[in-house]
Design a protein around this motif. Structure first.
Motif, PDB file in Angstrom:
ATOM      1  N   PHE A 149      40.356  36.563  43.251  1.00  0.00           N
ATOM      2  CA  PHE A 149      41.752  36.322  42.916  1.00  0.00           C
ATOM      3  C   PHE A 149      42.658  37.203  43.767  1.00  0.00           C
ATOM      4  CE2 PHE A 149      39.843  34.230  39.404  1.00  0.00           C
ATOM      5  CZ  PHE A 149      40.780  33.327  38.917  1.00  0.00           C
TER       6      PHE A 149
ATOM      7  N   LYS B  90      40.194  29.413  33.040  1.00  0.00           N
ATOM      8  CA  LYS B  90      39.887  30.829  33.188  1.00  0.00           C
ATOM      9  C   LYS B  90      38.490  31.010  33.772  1.00  0.00           C
ATOM     10  CE  LYS B  90      43.812  31.932  31.398  1.00  0.00           C
ATOM     11  NZ  LYS B  90      44.909  32.475  32.245  1.00  0.00           N
TER      12      LYS B  90
ATOM     13  N   ASP C 140      42.818  36.434  34.228  1.00  0.00           N
ATOM     14  CA  ASP C 140      42.229  35.487  35.178  1.00  0.00           C
ATOM     15  C   ASP C 140      40.752  35.243  34.924  1.00  0.00           C
ATOM     16  OD1 ASP C 140      44.708  35.365  36.682  1.00  0.00           O
ATOM     17  OD2 ASP C 140      44.214  37.384  37.379  1.00  0.00           O
ATOM     18  N   SER C 141      40.042  36.286  34.507  1.00  0.00           N
ATOM     19  CA  SER C 141      38.611  36.186  34.256  1.00  0.00           C
ATOM     20  C   SER C 141      38.282  36.982  33.008  1.00  0.00           C
ATOM     21  CB  SER C 141      37.820  36.729  35.451  1.00  0.00           C
ATOM     22  OG  SER C 141      36.425  36.554  35.285  1.00  0.00           O
TER      23      SER C 141
ATOM     24  N   ARG D 101      46.875  36.558  41.796  1.00  0.00           N
ATOM     25  CA  ARG D 101      46.543  35.823  40.573  1.00  0.00           C
ATOM     26  C   ARG D 101      46.112  34.385  40.847  1.00  0.00           C
ATOM     27  NH1 ARG D 101      48.788  37.787  35.740  1.00  0.00           N
ATOM     28  NH2 ARG D 101      47.048  36.593  34.841  1.00  0.00           N
ATOM     29  N   LYS D 102      45.772  34.071  42.093  1.00  0.00           N
ATOM     30  CA  LYS D 102      45.305  32.741  42.458  1.00  0.00           C
ATOM     31  C   LYS D 102      43.879  32.839  43.004  1.00  0.00           C
ATOM     32  CE  LYS D 102      49.338  30.819  41.634  1.00  0.00           C
ATOM     33  NZ  LYS D 102      49.529  29.917  40.463  1.00  0.00           N
ATOM     34  N   PRO D 103      42.975  31.921  42.586  1.00  0.00           N
ATOM     35  CA  PRO D 103      41.591  32.014  43.037  1.00  0.00           C
ATOM     36  C   PRO D 103      41.391  31.449  44.444  1.00  0.00           C
ATOM     37  CG  PRO D 103      41.844  30.141  41.567  1.00  0.00           C
ATOM     38  CD  PRO D 103      43.175  30.844  41.593  1.00  0.00           C
TER      39      PRO D 103
ATOM     40  N   THR E 235      33.713  34.984  38.794  1.00  0.00           N
ATOM     41  CA  THR E 235      33.996  36.216  39.533  1.00  0.00           C
ATOM     42  C   THR E 235      32.794  37.152  39.372  1.00  0.00           C
ATOM     43  OG1 THR E 235      35.134  37.303  37.669  1.00  0.00           O
ATOM     44  CG2 THR E 235      36.475  35.992  39.196  1.00  0.00           C
TER      45      THR E 235
ATOM     46  N   ASN F 223      46.672  35.701  29.146  1.00  0.00           N
ATOM     47  CA  ASN F 223      47.265  35.996  30.446  1.00  0.00           C
ATOM     48  C   ASN F 223      46.342  36.895  31.278  1.00  0.00           C
ATOM     49  OD1 ASN F 223      48.991  36.133  32.606  1.00  0.00           O
ATOM     50  ND2 ASN F 223      50.693  37.067  31.482  1.00  0.00           N
TER      51      ASN F 223
ATOM     52  N   PHE G 101      44.678  40.554  40.322  1.00  0.00           N
ATOM     53  CA  PHE G 101      43.613  40.077  39.460  1.00  0.00           C
ATOM     54  C   PHE G 101      43.687  40.794  38.120  1.00  0.00           C
ATOM     55  CE2 PHE G 101      38.746  40.381  38.769  1.00  0.00           C
ATOM     56  CZ  PHE G 101      38.674  39.142  38.160  1.00  0.00           C
TER      57      PHE G 101
END
Length: 268
Positions: free
Chosen positions: A258, A190, A149-150, A261-263, A225, A147, A103
């Motif tokens: 995450f 995002k 995720d949140s 890097r995937k939710p 998140t 780059n 994450f």
């Protein structure tokens, strides 16, 4: 059961807490899992200090702890909180591509080189103008680096306003630039972080405020998140009891965790 997806340990320059103690605190509070997100803020002013990170040492040791502790009942993940600035975009990208973090939080801590955490940033500047400038910095930063995720604690600067009147009005006066930020997040899939540290800083809402969370939802945002931004054990999952009702009122029934890097989505 909720997860705390934003916390710091002694790898961060502003925390002295053993990661194992954070894990014990999280288990004691009945969490399903946590994500460590220690600070990396390249080009953070040396006079402020405390945001340097030995990324290799941090990832290697924290990931080893995560593998050792995680089981079917409790999961430890390894993330990072990256301080985003235009000047650091290339280096930040190299770092997050080099290490297999679960994450990545992208946070703006500086208003053109000055951290609103420090009272000197507010001297001789009208607070509303400074906050407008803060949002403009965020927009410039995410235009140069996406780059992550949140996006972390979107209205962070408002925590430290010396004038309480500004702490709880973080959207309407800045609507145009905030909408531009949210639209870019939505377009690029995002997540928006809901950070409960705001309650500990005298705010009536999390970071960002419910008005911003709802606007993100109305613009098509789908990923939330949740993190307490703890630097000490007593703040792990602090004020999490307030989060489900706030998110549901804004149109959300799930939150994201995450992994690689995937939710993954979990019900509130």
């Amino acid at each position: 059961m909720l997860w705390d997806n934003h916390m710091h340990s002694w790898f961060s320059g502003d925390s002295d807490t053993d990661p194992l103690d954070m894990i014990k605190a999280a288990k004691a509070k009945g969490l399903r899992g946590i994500t460590f997100t220690d600070h990396l803020d390249l080009y953070y002013p040396k006079e402020y200090g405390f945001f340097e990170l030995d990324v290799e040492n941090y990832f290697t040791k924290q990931h080893a702890t995560a593998l050792e502790i995680s089981d079917d009942n409790f999961t430890v993940l390894t993330g990072i909180e990256v301080g985003i600035q235009e000047i650091a975009a290339k280096e930040n990208n190299t770092i997050v591509e080099t290490y297999p973090f679960d994450f990545v939080i992208g946070s703006t801590h500086l208003i053109y080189g000055k951290d609103p955490y420090f009272p000197g940033t507010w001297e001789e500047v009208e607070p509303q103008k400074l906050m407008t400038t803060y949002y403009e910095c965020i927009l410039d930063n995410i235009n140069s680096f996406m780059n992550f995720d949140s996006i972390g604690h979107l209205d962070y600067a408002f925590r430290y306003s010396p004038d309480p009147i500004f702490k709880n009005n973080t959207y309407e006066p800045y609507k145009e630039v905030v909408d531009a930020i949210l639209e870019k997040l939505v377009k690029n899939d995002k997540a928006l972080e809901v950070n409960t540290a705001a309650f500990r800083k005298g705010m009536n809402n999390p970071n960002p405020a419910a008005s911003i969370i709802k606007r993100y939802h109305d613009l098509g945002g789908k990923l939330i998140t949740i993190g307490a931004d703890a630097h000490v054990t007593e703040d792990v999952a602090a004020d999490f009891d307030k989060v489900p009702s706030i998110l549901k009122a804004c149109g959300f029934n799930e939150f994201a965790v995450f992994k690689n890097r995937k939710p993954e989505l979990y019900p509130l």
